[in-house]
Design an enzyme around this catalytic site. Structure first.
Site, PDB file in Angstrom:
ATOM      1  N   THR A 158      -2.968  -1.574   5.973  1.00 20.42           N
ATOM      2  CA  THR A 158      -1.722  -1.924   6.156  1.00 20.42           C
ATOM      3  C   THR A 158      -2.484  -2.163   4.235  1.00 20.42           C
ATOM      4  O   THR A 158      -3.825  -3.407   4.216  1.00 20.42           O
ATOM      5  CB  THR A 158      -0.894  -2.808   6.457  1.00 20.42           C
ATOM      6  OG1 THR A 158      -0.462  -3.095   5.140  1.00 20.42           O
ATOM      7  CG2 THR A 158      -1.753  -4.800   6.792  1.00 20.42           C
ATOM      8  N   ASP A 201      -0.740  -4.006   2.031  1.00 22.45           N
ATOM      9  CA  ASP A 201      -0.169  -5.666   1.823  1.00 22.45           C
ATOM     10  C   ASP A 201      -0.644  -6.723   2.651  1.00 22.45           C
ATOM     11  O   ASP A 201      -0.094  -7.580   2.009  1.00 22.45           O
ATOM     12  CB  ASP A 201       1.588  -5.273   2.868  1.00 22.45           C
ATOM     13  CG  ASP A 201       2.391  -4.273   1.487  1.00 22.45           C
ATOM     14  OD1 ASP A 201       2.155  -4.059   0.306  1.00 22.45           O
ATOM     15  OD2 ASP A 201       3.533  -3.868   2.003  1.00 22.45           O
ATOM     16  N   GLN A 220      -2.821   2.148  -6.790  1.00 19.39           N
ATOM     17  CA  GLN A 220      -3.309   0.825  -6.413  1.00 19.39           C
ATOM     18  C   GLN A 220      -4.061   1.591  -4.558  1.00 19.39           C
ATOM     19  O   GLN A 220      -4.480   1.402  -3.923  1.00 19.39           O
ATOM     20  CB  GLN A 220      -2.583  -0.019  -5.707  1.00 19.39           C
ATOM     21  CG  GLN A 220      -1.545  -0.652  -7.029  1.00 19.39           C
ATOM     22  CD  GLN A 220      -0.261  -1.039  -6.897  1.00 19.39           C
ATOM     23  OE1 GLN A 220      -0.166  -2.845  -5.593  1.00 19.39           O
ATOM     24  NE2 GLN A 220       0.662  -0.748  -6.750  1.00 19.39           N
ATOM     25  N   ARG A 221      -3.307   2.722  -4.825  1.00 20.81           N
ATOM     26  CA  ARG A 221      -3.271   3.228  -2.890  1.00 20.81           C
ATOM     27  C   ARG A 221      -4.594   4.351  -2.883  1.00 20.81           C
ATOM     28  O   ARG A 221      -5.821   4.690  -2.115  1.00 20.81           O
ATOM     29  CB  ARG A 221      -3.035   4.356  -2.375  1.00 20.81           C
ATOM     30  CG  ARG A 221      -1.644   3.454  -1.830  1.00 20.81           C
ATOM     31  CD  ARG A 221      -0.957   4.636  -1.289  1.00 20.81           C
ATOM     32  NE  ARG A 221       0.572   3.870  -0.046  1.00 20.81           N
ATOM     33  CZ  ARG A 221       0.481   3.348   0.770  1.00 20.81           C
ATOM     34  NH1 ARG A 221      -0.696   2.841   1.494  1.00 20.81           N
ATOM     35  NH2 ARG A 221       1.597   2.436   0.896  1.00 20.81           N
TER      36      ARG A 221
END
Length: 341
Positions: A125, A127, A273-274
């Protein structure tokens, strides 16, 4: 020869291919066969598979995304979805499954395990909000991408005497905002864990201009002002019931200009960001997760998830993996507040 399936589900992130590579390399060493599942749970329900060997994973360590593809399909909410997955695994001769994903993916993995399907989870993840592991791969890359963007925006802020607002990912947890904001020298960091006082934020901004500097605000996409947004609409959701977030930076842009009279500009990093190549930390962590996941499969340790504990890779129950969302604690956020304004 045992056959182990592997899939990637949910949002993509740097390091997924490193996990797949680690799984295949260790499986080859242990005389196991790896069957790749295309497009996450959707592919497993529809029997979309591809055989993976060392040749098929050469050169993928540095690549972002996932060679298997992904989706946000939730088989738990599909009529007969779990049964279809179990039937397809039996038909393909798959002895067990390695599911690489975040909270939602691992929740599905737990449901499968409860239904008697052999499954092991690998935490992924952006996050970094899974409580059972110290870090998840992809997070470090996202933080470094955000930090570099903040570094670059400092020069524009100073040149044009503007407030620059950087929106980063973080639905319920502000880890990316906290780390990138602190590392990038942001003047205000806003996270979902603590509703912010807009007047206080504007006070920080005015103080910054009084000191002849231009402020940088870093805000997580899930951050909210005290009392919430006016006319908030939560109608748009994904297959797991999550509201589609984003837009807080542009809302702040208008509010700050209205309340301070200073020019403000928002930058939403979004899927940037990914993307791209993973950092060294994420490559190593993802590789180790892959190696330990296939070892657990070979040993029959089903219903577990690989987890980083200090510097060691442990196995934890899937139930524990999805039990608690890891959020930024107030005392840690207070450390960043020293630099606000």
């Amino acid at each position: 020869m045992p056959v182990i399936g592997v899939l990637t589900a949910g949002g993509d992130c740097p390091g997924l291919n490193a996990v797949i590579r680690g799984v295949v390399a260790r499986a080859d060493e242990r005389d196991s066969e790896v069957l790749g599942i295309r497009n996450g749970w959707e592919g497993l329900m529809n029997g979309l598979t591809v055989s993976l060997d060392r040749d098929s994973v050469r050169g993928i360590l540095t690549r972002g995304g996932t060679i298997l593809g992904s989706s946000r399909t939730n088989p738990v909410k599909v009529d007969g979805g779990i049964e279809k997955i179990a039937a397809n695994m039996e038909r393909e001769g798959v002895d067990g499954l390695i599911a690489i994903g975040g909270e939602d993916t691992l929740g599905v993995a737990k449901s499968l395990h409860d239904a008697g399907v052999n499954v092991i989870g690998v935490p992924k993840t952006i996050d970094n909000d899974l409580g059972a592991t110290d870090y998840t791969f992809g997070f470090d890359t996202a933080v470094n991408i955000a930090m570099e963007a903040i570094d670059r925006l400092h020069t524009t802020a100073e040149s044009h005497h503007r407030v620059l607002i950087v929106e980063v990912m973080g639905r319920h947890a502000g880890w990316i905002a906290f780390h990138s904001g602190l590392a990038g020298g942001a003047n205000v960091i806003l996270i979902p864990e603590q509703d912010f006082d807009l007047d206080r934020v504007c006070g920080y901004i005015q103080k910054r201009f009084e000191d002849q500097y231009s402020p940088i605000i870093v805000v997580a996409e899930g951050a909210k002002p005290i009392g919430g947004f006016p006319d908030e609409d939560d109608s748009a959701t994904d297959a797991f019931g999550h509201a589609r977030l984003g837009g807080v930076a542009h809302w702040l842009e208008g509010q700050i200009e209205e309340k301070t009279g200073e020019e403000a500009r928002a930058t939403v990093l979004g899927h940037v960001q990914r993307g791209g190549t993973p950092t060294a930390f994420d490559r190593v962590l993802a590789t180790r997760f892959g190696l330990h996941a296939i070892e657990a499969a070979n040993e029959g340790n089903w219903g577990k998830m690989t987890a980083l504990r200090s510097t060691e890779i442990d196995l934890v129950d899937l139930a524990d993996a999805v039990a608690v969302l890891k959020t930024v604690p107030p005392e840690l956020y207070e450390e960043a507040e020293v630099f606000f304004g």
